[in-house]
Design a protein around this motif. Structure first.
Motif, PDB file in Angstrom:
ATOM      1  N   GLY A 114       0.754  -1.122   0.004  1.00 36.94           N
ATOM      2  CA  GLY A 114      -0.032  -0.055   0.080  1.00 36.94           C
ATOM      3  C   GLY A 114       0.764   1.171   0.003  1.00 36.94           C
ATOM      4  O   GLY A 114       0.312   2.375   0.249  1.00 36.94           O
ATOM      5  N   THR A 115       2.088   1.151  -0.002  1.00 33.06           N
ATOM      6  CA  THR A 115       2.972   2.258   0.161  1.00 33.06           C
ATOM      7  C   THR A 115       3.129   2.654  -1.404  1.00 33.06           C
ATOM      8  O   THR A 115       3.526   2.077  -2.387  1.00 33.06           O
ATOM      9  N   ARG A 116       3.424   4.098  -1.709  1.00 34.71           N
ATOM     10  CA  ARG A 116       3.733   4.459  -3.092  1.00 34.71           C
ATOM     11  C   ARG A 116       4.930   4.283  -3.366  1.00 34.71           C
ATOM     12  O   ARG A 116       6.239   4.084  -2.720  1.00 34.71           O
ATOM     13  N   ASP A 117       5.516   4.195  -4.633  1.00 33.72           N
ATOM     14  CA  ASP A 117       6.769   3.907  -5.152  1.00 33.72           C
ATOM     15  C   ASP A 117       7.602   4.856  -4.779  1.00 33.72           C
ATOM     16  O   ASP A 117       8.868   4.668  -4.514  1.00 33.72           O
ATOM     17  N   GLY A 118       7.413   6.172  -4.434  1.00 34.32           N
ATOM     18  CA  GLY A 118       8.111   7.263  -4.329  1.00 34.32           C
ATOM     19  C   GLY A 118       8.644   7.046  -2.879  1.00 34.32           C
ATOM     20  O   GLY A 118       9.777   7.361  -2.215  1.00 34.32           O
ATOM     21  N   LEU A 119       7.646   6.386  -1.888  1.00 32.76           N
ATOM     22  CA  LEU A 119       8.004   6.315  -0.440  1.00 32.76           C
ATOM     23  C   LEU A 119       9.014   5.042  -0.421  1.00 32.76           C
ATOM     24  O   LEU A 119      10.081   5.024   0.329  1.00 32.76           O
ATOM     25  N   LYS A 120       8.989   3.941  -1.559  1.00 33.12           N
ATOM     26  CA  LYS A 120       9.856   2.942  -1.280  1.00 33.12           C
ATOM     27  C   LYS A 120      11.246   3.501  -1.824  1.00 33.12           C
ATOM     28  O   LYS A 120      12.313   3.154  -1.409  1.00 33.12           O
ATOM     29  N   ARG A 121      11.359   4.480  -2.636  1.00 28.04           N
ATOM     30  CA  ARG A 121      12.551   4.840  -3.304  1.00 28.04           C
ATOM     31  C   ARG A 121      13.165   5.664  -2.149  1.00 28.04           C
ATOM     32  O   ARG A 121      14.336   5.550  -1.887  1.00 28.04           O
ATOM     33  N   LEU A 122      12.441   6.332  -1.244  1.00 26.94           N
ATOM     34  CA  LEU A 122      12.970   7.214  -0.059  1.00 26.94           C
ATOM     35  C   LEU A 122      13.521   6.314   0.885  1.00 26.94           C
ATOM     36  O   LEU A 122      14.661   6.476   1.388  1.00 26.94           O
ATOM     37  N   LEU A 123      12.692   5.162   1.173  1.00 23.02           N
ATOM     38  CA  LEU A 123      13.322   4.298   2.236  1.00 23.02           C
ATOM     39  C   LEU A 123      14.575   3.669   1.774  1.00 23.02           C
ATOM     40  O   LEU A 123      15.458   3.592   2.617  1.00 23.02           O
ATOM     41  N   ALA A 124      14.764   3.344   0.594  1.00 22.03           N
ATOM     42  CA  ALA A 124      15.745   2.799  -0.176  1.00 22.03           C
ATOM     43  C   ALA A 124      16.914   3.805   0.211  1.00 22.03           C
ATOM     44  O   ALA A 124      18.286   3.548   0.341  1.00 22.03           O
ATOM     45  N   VAL A 136      17.758   6.374   2.270  1.00 24.74           N
ATOM     46  CA  VAL A 136      18.076   6.573   3.385  1.00 24.74           C
ATOM     47  C   VAL A 136      18.483   5.165   4.112  1.00 24.74           C
ATOM     48  O   VAL A 136      18.156   5.090   5.212  1.00 24.74           O
ATOM     49  N   GLY A 137      19.086   4.255   3.348  1.00 23.99           N
ATOM     50  CA  GLY A 137      19.339   3.112   3.775  1.00 23.99           C
ATOM     51  C   GLY A 137      20.302   2.994   4.827  1.00 23.99           C
ATOM     52  O   GLY A 137      20.564   2.266   5.506  1.00 23.99           O
ATOM     53  N   ALA A 138      20.984   4.234   4.910  1.00 17.67           N
ATOM     54  CA  ALA A 138      22.344   4.209   6.071  1.00 17.67           C
ATOM     55  C   ALA A 138      21.715   4.149   7.408  1.00 17.67           C
ATOM     56  O   ALA A 138      22.343   4.215   8.541  1.00 17.67           O
ATOM     57  N   VAL A 139      20.278   4.627   7.503  1.00 16.35           N
ATOM     58  CA  VAL A 139      19.765   4.846   8.732  1.00 16.35           C
ATOM     59  C   VAL A 139      18.204   4.139   8.983  1.00 16.35           C
ATOM     60  O   VAL A 139      17.858   3.789   7.691  1.00 16.35           O
ATOM     61  N   PRO A 140      17.829   3.651  10.127  1.00 18.19           N
ATOM     62  CA  PRO A 140      16.706   2.814  10.057  1.00 18.19           C
ATOM     63  C   PRO A 140      15.438   3.903   9.673  1.00 18.19           C
ATOM     64  O   PRO A 140      15.294   4.796  10.183  1.00 18.19           O
ATOM     65  N   ALA A 141      14.486   3.425   8.803  1.00 16.16           N
ATOM     66  CA  ALA A 141      13.385   4.327   8.681  1.00 16.16           C
ATOM     67  C   ALA A 141      12.267   3.347   8.133  1.00 16.16           C
ATOM     68  O   ALA A 141      12.629   2.258   7.517  1.00 16.16           O
ATOM     69  N   TYR A 142      10.910   3.968   8.527  1.00 18.21           N
ATOM     70  CA  TYR A 142       9.955   2.887   8.061  1.00 18.21           C
ATOM     71  C   TYR A 142       8.672   3.908   8.003  1.00 18.21           C
ATOM     72  O   TYR A 142       8.403   4.950   8.533  1.00 18.21           O
ATOM     73  N   LEU A 165       4.049  -0.361   7.814  1.00 18.64           N
ATOM     74  CA  LEU A 165       3.533  -0.565   6.165  1.00 18.64           C
ATOM     75  C   LEU A 165       4.639  -0.890   5.335  1.00 18.64           C
ATOM     76  O   LEU A 165       4.464  -1.535   4.256  1.00 18.64           O
ATOM     77  N   ASP A 166       5.936  -0.376   5.620  1.00 16.67           N
ATOM     78  CA  ASP A 166       7.172  -0.587   4.763  1.00 16.67           C
ATOM     79  C   ASP A 166       8.225  -0.156   5.510  1.00 16.67           C
ATOM     80  O   ASP A 166       8.191   0.924   6.330  1.00 16.67           O
ATOM     81  N   ALA A 167       9.202  -0.628   5.335  1.00 10.11           N
ATOM     82  CA  ALA A 167      10.603  -0.440   6.234  1.00 10.11           C
ATOM     83  C   ALA A 167      11.780  -0.749   5.321  1.00 10.11           C
ATOM     84  O   ALA A 167      11.591  -1.801   4.398  1.00 10.11           O
ATOM     85  N   ASN A 168      12.956   0.085   5.387  1.00  9.84           N
ATOM     86  CA  ASN A 168      14.132  -0.408   4.646  1.00  9.84           C
ATOM     87  C   ASN A 168      14.755  -1.685   5.628  1.00  9.84           C
ATOM     88  O   ASN A 168      14.528  -2.040   6.727  1.00  9.84           O
ATOM     89  N   CYS A 213      -0.699   8.582   8.026  1.00 16.41           N
ATOM     90  CA  CYS A 213       0.633   7.832   7.933  1.00 16.41           C
ATOM     91  C   CYS A 213       1.852   8.740   8.265  1.00 16.41           C
ATOM     92  O   CYS A 213       1.663   9.975   7.929  1.00 16.41           O
ATOM     93  N   HIS A 214       2.867   8.131   8.597  1.00 20.41           N
ATOM     94  CA  HIS A 214       3.918   8.917   9.036  1.00 20.41           C
ATOM     95  C   HIS A 214       5.216   8.069   8.659  1.00 20.41           C
ATOM     96  O   HIS A 214       5.375   7.005   8.564  1.00 20.41           O
ATOM     97  N   LEU A 215       6.402   8.895   8.228  1.00 14.43           N
ATOM     98  CA  LEU A 215       7.550   8.504   8.104  1.00 14.43           C
ATOM     99  C   LEU A 215       8.449   8.551   9.234  1.00 14.43           C
ATOM    100  O   LEU A 215       8.573   9.868   9.828  1.00 14.43           O
ATOM    101  N   VAL A 216       9.072   7.603   9.880  1.00 11.91           N
ATOM    102  CA  VAL A 216       9.681   7.600  10.972  1.00 11.91           C
ATOM    103  C   VAL A 216      11.421   7.299  10.522  1.00 11.91           C
ATOM    104  O   VAL A 216      11.478   6.305  10.085  1.00 11.91           O
ATOM    105  N   VAL A 217      12.075   8.243  11.113  1.00  9.29           N
ATOM    106  CA  VAL A 217      13.566   7.864  10.756  1.00  9.29           C
ATOM    107  C   VAL A 217      14.509   8.032  11.961  1.00  9.29           C
ATOM    108  O   VAL A 217      14.196   8.830  12.778  1.00  9.29           O
ATOM    109  N   PHE A 218      15.095   6.942  12.202  1.00  6.06           N
ATOM    110  CA  PHE A 218      16.340   7.260  13.567  1.00  6.06           C
ATOM    111  C   PHE A 218      17.614   7.599  12.759  1.00  6.06           C
ATOM    112  O   PHE A 218      17.907   7.109  11.791  1.00  6.06           O
TER     113      PHE A 218
END
Length: 366
Positions: free
Chosen positions: A124-134, A136-142, A151-154, A271-276
């Motif tokens: 259910g996540t947009r392609d743009g969000l998937k690209r964004l999660l990928a 920022v792969g150096a930090v945890p994000a979901y 709903l999605d996580a790197n 929905c929210h993007l959470v980045v550590f």
């Protein structure tokens, strides 16, 4: 999730927490109730005692914004609590209906710990969000849904939050994990703080989305299976998920504090993007070690947890049993944490199965 007279219950609980002294009232007699009396709240807010009583009893509808703001002032509500008060009062006024955030093609069931079957997450996540999660792969994000579904996580977020010893589920629910999964109490050293934040966020989300069936499902499951959740839920606390620091205990990198930022996603209601991120060198080294382990292979693959560098020439192998469905005790890296570096560097964390002057931590499924 019952919505009948939520406004009245919230007012009553908040009224019981305001002392007469904090409201500027001199107490001359013995009081039989904690906090303020109804007539005292009404007087301080500039409304009649009869009207306020009807509000608490659920017999008065559609209070004006001015009345709500006055009540928020008397009850000493912070901005998040004030917004929640308005949400509860406006439920029947403007006909707002909560929309369920669900992946296209239907829902997937969850197990008792809140984990969804493979293939449920990310649909259910947009392609743009998937690209964004990928990206920022150096930090945890979901991506977090209003009922606390991931709903999605790197990959790094899955390694941080999911069970070691087995592959992370495609989608899971953090609220169910916190209260129903025994491993969560070891994953979060400050478990009660995390639990209260979880309940507060669900309360706030429920006020904004009173007819959300997924929220109702999560709250009902937690209420039926966790006495601690029922107790915290009855306190009517609300907390927004914005920013802060959270402590984790991970079996590969040990304990670490991570800062988090939460961003509301435009076009994805609720929905929210959470980045550590790492707030200090210790956490940064731990994240780089976790990233090296994640790149070497996910938990549950070939039985390896990861590789930890040593200061000596010998290679040590520690066998560490990981029971299915639990988070084991943290495995401290051998040598100083400050020496953890990128894969292949001197004194760095290497990949599972690498040879040389590093030590390996091998996990066996229980």
């Amino acid at each position: 999730m019952k919505s009948q007279n939520e406004l009245g219950r919230y007012l009553a609980v908040r009224r019981s927490r305001v002392t007469p002294r904090s409201a500027g009232i001199t107490v001359l007699d013995r009081r039989r109730v904690p906090g303020l009396r109804r007539e005292e709240v009404a007087d301080l807010a500039g409304v009649s005692a009869v009207y306020y009583t009807r509000l608490e009893q659920g017999r008065a509808r559609n209070p004006s914004d001015a009345v709500l703001d006055a009540l928020a002032r008397v009850l000493l509500l912070d901005p998040t609590e004030r917004a929640h008060l308005h949400d509860l009062a406006h439920r029947g006024r403007d006909g707002r209906t909560a929309h369920r955030t669900a992946p296209p093609g239907g829902e997937r069931g969850t197990d008792e710990n809140g984990e969804h079957g493979a293939g449920a997450g990310g649909a259910g996540t947009r392609d743009g969000l998937k690209r964004l999660l990928a990206a920022v792969g150096a930090v945890p994000a979901y991506v977090l849904g209003p009922a606390m579904d991931v709903l999605d996580a790197n990959g790094l977020a899955r390694s941080l939050l999911a069970h070691p010893g087995r592959e992370a589920p495609a989608r899971w629910n953090l609220a169910l994990q916190v209260f129903l999964d025994p491993a969560a109490r070891r994953m979060y050293p400050r478990w009660e703080e995390v639990a209260r934040q979880t309940v507060g966020f669900l309360r706030l989300s429920g006020g904004r989305r009173p007819r959300d069936p997924r929220l109702a499902e999560v709250v009902a499951r937690l209420s039926g299976r966790s006495e601690e959740f029922r107790s915290m839920w009855s306190e009517q606390e609300v907390r927004d998920k914005t920013f802060g620091t959270k402590r984790f205990r991970h079996p590969v990198v040990g304990e670490l504090d991570l800062a988090y930022e939460t961003l509301a996603l435009p076009g994805d209601e609720g929905c929210h993007l959470v980045v550590f991120t790492a707030p200090d060198p210790r956490a940064d080294a731990a994240l780089r070690l976790l990233g090296s382990w994640t790149a070497a292979g996910p938990a549950g693959t070939n039985g390896t947890v990861g590789t930890v560098g040593t200061n000596g020439p010998e290679e040590r192998t520690q066998r560490h049993r990981v029971p299915p469905g639990t988070v084991d005790e943290p495995v401290r890296p051998v040598g100083s944490v400050g020496s953890v570096g990128p894969v292949g560097s001197a004194g760095s964390a290497g990949s599972a199965g690498s040879a040389g002057s590093e030590s390996r931590v091998v996990a066996e499924r229980g």
